[in-house]
Design an enzyme around this catalytic site. Structure first.
Site, mmCIF file in Angstrom:
data_model
loop_
_atom_site.group_PDB
_atom_site.id
_atom_site.type_symbol
_atom_site.label_atom_id
_atom_site.label_comp_id
_atom_site.label_asym_id
_atom_site.label_seq_id
_atom_site.Cartn_x
_atom_site.Cartn_y
_atom_site.Cartn_z
ATOM 1 N N SER A 166 0.847 -1.203 0.000
ATOM 2 C CA SER A 166 0.000 0.000 0.000
ATOM 3 C C SER A 166 0.876 1.243 0.000
ATOM 4 O O SER A 166 1.896 1.301 0.698
ATOM 5 C CB SER A 166 -0.889 0.027 1.247
ATOM 6 O OG SER A 166 -1.684 -1.122 1.307
ATOM 7 N N GLU A 249 -0.630 -2.659 13.609
ATOM 8 C CA GLU A 249 -1.491 -2.492 12.433
ATOM 9 C C GLU A 249 -2.913 -2.965 12.737
ATOM 10 O O GLU A 249 -3.891 -2.281 12.429
ATOM 11 C CB GLU A 249 -0.922 -3.294 11.258
ATOM 12 C CG GLU A 249 -1.740 -3.143 9.993
ATOM 13 C CD GLU A 249 -1.227 -4.019 8.847
ATOM 14 O OE1 GLU A 249 -0.621 -5.069 9.121
ATOM 15 O OE2 GLU A 249 -1.449 -3.639 7.688
ATOM 16 N N GLU A 367 -9.285 -15.653 9.024
ATOM 17 C CA GLU A 367 -8.888 -16.950 9.583
ATOM 18 C C GLU A 367 -7.647 -16.787 10.473
ATOM 19 O O GLU A 367 -7.564 -17.380 11.565
ATOM 20 C CB GLU A 367 -8.592 -17.956 8.469
ATOM 21 C CG GLU A 367 -9.807 -18.420 7.669
ATOM 22 C CD GLU A 367 -10.275 -17.412 6.614
ATOM 23 O OE1 GLU A 367 -9.592 -16.384 6.408
ATOM 24 O OE2 GLU A 367 -11.330 -17.651 5.992
HETATM 25 C C1 LIG Z 1 -6.081 -3.815 0.668
HETATM 26 C C2 LIG Z 1 -4.827 -4.550 1.058
HETATM 27 C C3 LIG Z 1 -3.708 -3.822 1.466
HETATM 28 C C4 LIG Z 1 -2.538 -4.504 1.822
HETATM 29 N N1 LIG Z 1 -1.426 -3.759 2.164
HETATM 30 C C5 LIG Z 1 -0.273 -4.400 2.437
HETATM 31 C C6 LIG Z 1 0.928 -3.645 2.691
HETATM 32 O O1 LIG Z 1 0.939 -2.410 2.658
HETATM 33 N N2 LIG Z 1 2.076 -4.313 2.928
HETATM 34 C C7 LIG Z 1 2.117 -5.678 2.978
HETATM 35 O O2 LIG Z 1 3.195 -6.212 3.245
HETATM 36 N N3 LIG Z 1 1.011 -6.425 2.737
HETATM 37 C C8 LIG Z 1 -0.173 -5.812 2.461
HETATM 38 N N4 LIG Z 1 -1.306 -6.535 2.195
HETATM 39 C C9 LIG Z 1 -1.210 -7.999 2.160
HETATM 40 C C10 LIG Z 1 -1.932 -8.711 3.281
HETATM 41 O O3 LIG Z 1 -1.200 -8.607 4.483
HETATM 42 C C11 LIG Z 1 -2.094 -10.162 2.809
HETATM 43 O O4 LIG Z 1 -3.038 -10.145 1.741
HETATM 44 C C12 LIG Z 1 -2.583 -11.079 3.898
HETATM 45 O O5 LIG Z 1 -1.619 -11.248 4.897
HETATM 46 C C13 LIG Z 1 -2.978 -12.474 3.323
HETATM 47 O O6 LIG Z 1 -1.950 -12.998 2.571
HETATM 48 P P1 LIG Z 1 -2.211 -13.565 1.103
HETATM 49 O O7 LIG Z 1 -2.964 -12.509 0.343
HETATM 50 O O8 LIG Z 1 -0.905 -14.033 0.556
HETATM 51 O O9 LIG Z 1 -3.222 -14.778 1.276
HETATM 52 P P2 LIG Z 1 -2.845 -16.287 1.674
HETATM 53 O O10 LIG Z 1 -1.903 -16.293 2.844
HETATM 54 O O11 LIG Z 1 -2.397 -17.000 0.434
HETATM 55 O O12 LIG Z 1 -4.237 -16.842 2.135
HETATM 56 C C14 LIG Z 1 -5.244 -17.279 1.227
HETATM 57 C C15 LIG Z 1 -6.408 -17.821 2.041
HETATM 58 O O13 LIG Z 1 -5.983 -18.964 2.809
HETATM 59 C C16 LIG Z 1 -6.272 -18.771 4.188
HETATM 60 N N5 LIG Z 1 -5.199 -19.337 5.022
HETATM 61 C C17 LIG Z 1 -3.857 -19.232 4.822
HETATM 62 N N6 LIG Z 1 -3.183 -19.846 5.806
HETATM 63 C C18 LIG Z 1 -4.112 -20.344 6.654
HETATM 64 C C19 LIG Z 1 -4.033 -21.079 7.899
HETATM 65 N N7 LIG Z 1 -2.855 -21.432 8.443
HETATM 66 N N8 LIG Z 1 -5.195 -21.417 8.501
HETATM 67 C C20 LIG Z 1 -6.410 -21.080 7.955
HETATM 68 N N9 LIG Z 1 -6.542 -20.386 6.790
HETATM 69 C C21 LIG Z 1 -5.406 -20.023 6.164
HETATM 70 C C22 LIG Z 1 -6.330 -17.262 4.376
HETATM 71 O O14 LIG Z 1 -7.108 -16.887 5.522
HETATM 72 C C23 LIG Z 1 -6.954 -16.813 3.057
HETATM 73 O O15 LIG Z 1 -8.351 -16.934 3.117
HETATM 74 C C24 LIG Z 1 -2.490 -5.910 1.803
HETATM 75 C C25 LIG Z 1 -3.620 -6.641 1.389
HETATM 76 C C26 LIG Z 1 -4.764 -5.973 1.016
HETATM 77 C C27 LIG Z 1 -5.928 -6.787 0.540
#
Ligand SMILES: Cc1cc2nc3c(=O)[nH]c(=O)nc-3n(C[C@H](O)[C@H](O)[C@H](O)COP(=O)(O)OP(=O)(O)OC[C@H]3O[C@@H](n4cnc5c(N)ncnc54)[C@H](O)[C@@H]3O)c2cc1C
Length: 403
Positions: A166, A249, A367
């Site tokens: 972001s 955060e 989750e």
């Molecule tokens: C609007 C927005 C702004 C953001 N800004 C930033 C930022 O500024 N900097 C930054 O570093 N990141 C940022 N993010 C990233 C955000 O932190 C990640 O999207 C988030 O941590 C989830 O990671 P992922 O998208 O890789 O999903 P994944 O980790 O791939 O997860 C996919 C799905 O699987 C589920 N899942 C995964 N592991 C498990 C588990 N062990 N048990 C149960 N369910 C599980 C998750 O809940 C999710 O539903 C942003 C995201 C969004 C949407």
């Protein structure tokens, strides 16, 4: 009616309100979609307004005085947030810097980092981003694979890719989690760095979202050189720093829970504009359920203003964000059912309906937050974590473990 625990806090509220009565007219619109100005101009106005709030002393109220703050309590900071919202004006533009980076630098930064970075951060003279997530490391943040190699002269060379960053396109600096040792288990080989976003080797590629906005970017780091003084905290101690930053955060997101969604009165007014909806028992039932949750959040926020929870020891506070996003998503569905396509033609509702699903992931998914609360607040048995004690370079596929 806000309740203030002391006359001193009530006097502080009166001072904020008085200042806002005189200056709210100078504030930009909080949302780019409702601002007639082009995005760059909107951002410039939001930054100038942040500087105005900082100069007046309303930002950084709870930061220690030696970090450029006012040395007041979190309750004072909450009062400022409440009054800004009541006046309908935006707060800080740099929510990442104020909500996450500053608390991290205050807790773990060197004196030089504090004095160099905190004053321009507070005024948005320098905006920050958070370089944590990667294509293979989101929920499982400890799987970060961006590599930082130390050089004989103490400097670092960094290569890797960050995702969902972001504000990267506005940022002067990023707080970055990188892997500095692959021979130890994944949580132990991480280090936190400060990265100048204009460093040679950094490419920022903005991503356009369904709402049309470009809130986040991919960031590529190709052999970026950092000085020894870029390390925040200890080399190898990055996980501890990251956990504090994530707690900050989630706590910041929870505090803004009600404004993250929408005031219940705003939904009520939109629904009431359709006469057939007012007497529809299904609409009444759905609205009643959503309104209960949003009003409960308002109450929680007032409680938190009086007795702010410590986000590290009270991770349950983050549940407010889960509740707010879920309630507002259901409210968006109800609005779409009642208003039909007109709901999406309205810029503000359209933005809300398309933005909210992303907020289920931002700052930790539902989750993951529920798991953290289950383990740390309720003492439930921990999830199995089979890769926890295996050196990172011996994991079958680095980045595919559990957090
Ligand atoms: C609007 C927005 C702004 C953001 N800004 C930033 C930022 O500024 N900097 C930054 O570093 N990141 C940022 N993010 C990233 C955000 O932190 C990640 O999207 C988030 O941590 C989830 O990671 P992922 O998208 O890789 O999903 P994944 O980790 O791939 O997860 C996919 C799905 O699987 C589920 N899942 C995964 N592991 C498990 C588990 N062990 N048990 C149960 N369910 C599980 C998750 O809940 C999710 O539903 C942003 C995201 C969004 C949407």
């Amino acid at each position: 009616v806000p309740f203030d625990a002391s006359s001193e806090l009530a006097a502080y509220r009166a001072a904020v309100r008085d200042w806002l009565e005189r200056h709210a007219g100078e504030a930009p619109h909080p949302h780019a979609a409702r601002d007639a100005a082009p995005e760059a101009e909107h951002v410039a106005r939001r930054r100038a307004w942040q500087a105005r709030l900082a100069d007046a002393g309303w930002l950084g109220a709870a930061w220690p005085a030696d970090a450029g703050g006012r040395g007041l309590t979190p309750a004072h900071a909450a009062v400022v947030e409440q009054e800004l919202e009541a006046a309908g004006v935006p707060g800080a533009f740099d929510v990442v810097g104020i909500g996450m980076v500053a608390p991290t630098i205050i807790a773990h930064g060197s004196p030089a980092q504090r004095s160099r970075h905190l004053p321009p951060l507070l005024r948005a003279d320098e905006v920050w981003c958070q370089l944590f997530s990667e294509p293979g490391a989101g929920s499982d943040l400890a799987a970060v694979a961006t590599s930082a190699r130390s050089e004989p002269d103490g400097n670092w060379r960094v290569s890797g890719q960050k995702m969902w960053t972001s504000h990267a396109q506005h940022a002067a600096f990023g707080l970055m989690l990188a892997r500095t040792d692959i021979s130890v288990p994944k949580h132990h080989g991480l280090t936190m760095f400060v990265v100048p976003m204009d460093a040679v080797g950094i490419t920022i590629r903005p991503l356009r979202q369904i709402s049309g906005a470009t809130r986040f970017s991919e960031v590529f780091l190709d052999d970026v050189r950092l000085g020894a003084d870029a390390v925040v905290g200890d080399v190898g101690g990055g996980w501890r720093v990251a956990v504090g930053a994530l707690s900050g955060e989630r706590s910041a997101l929870s505090r803004t829970a009600e404004s993250l969604s929408w005031p219940v009165e705003t939904f009520a007014a939109a629904l009431a504009s359709v006469p057939s909806a007012v007497d529809d028992p299904d609409v009444q039932r759905r609205f009643g359920e959503i309104a209960c949750e949003l009003l409960a959040l308002r109450w929680r926020r007032r409680q938190a203003a009086e007795r702010p929870p410590d986000p590290v020891t009270d991770p349950a506070a983050a549940l407010d964000k889960v509740t707010a996003v879920a309630a507002a998503t259901r409210a968006g569905d109800l609005l779409c059912d009642v208003l039909g396509p007109a709901a999406l033609e309205d810029e503000e509702w359209g933005r809300m309906v398309s933005d909210l699903p992303g907020l289920r992931s931002a700052g930790g998914t539902d989750e993951i937050i529920r798991t953290v609360v289950g383990e740390r607040a309720l003492g439930l048995p921990p999830e199995p974590r089979v890769d926890r004690d295996i050196p990172f370079d011996r994991l079958p596929e680095p980045g595919l473990g559990t957090s």
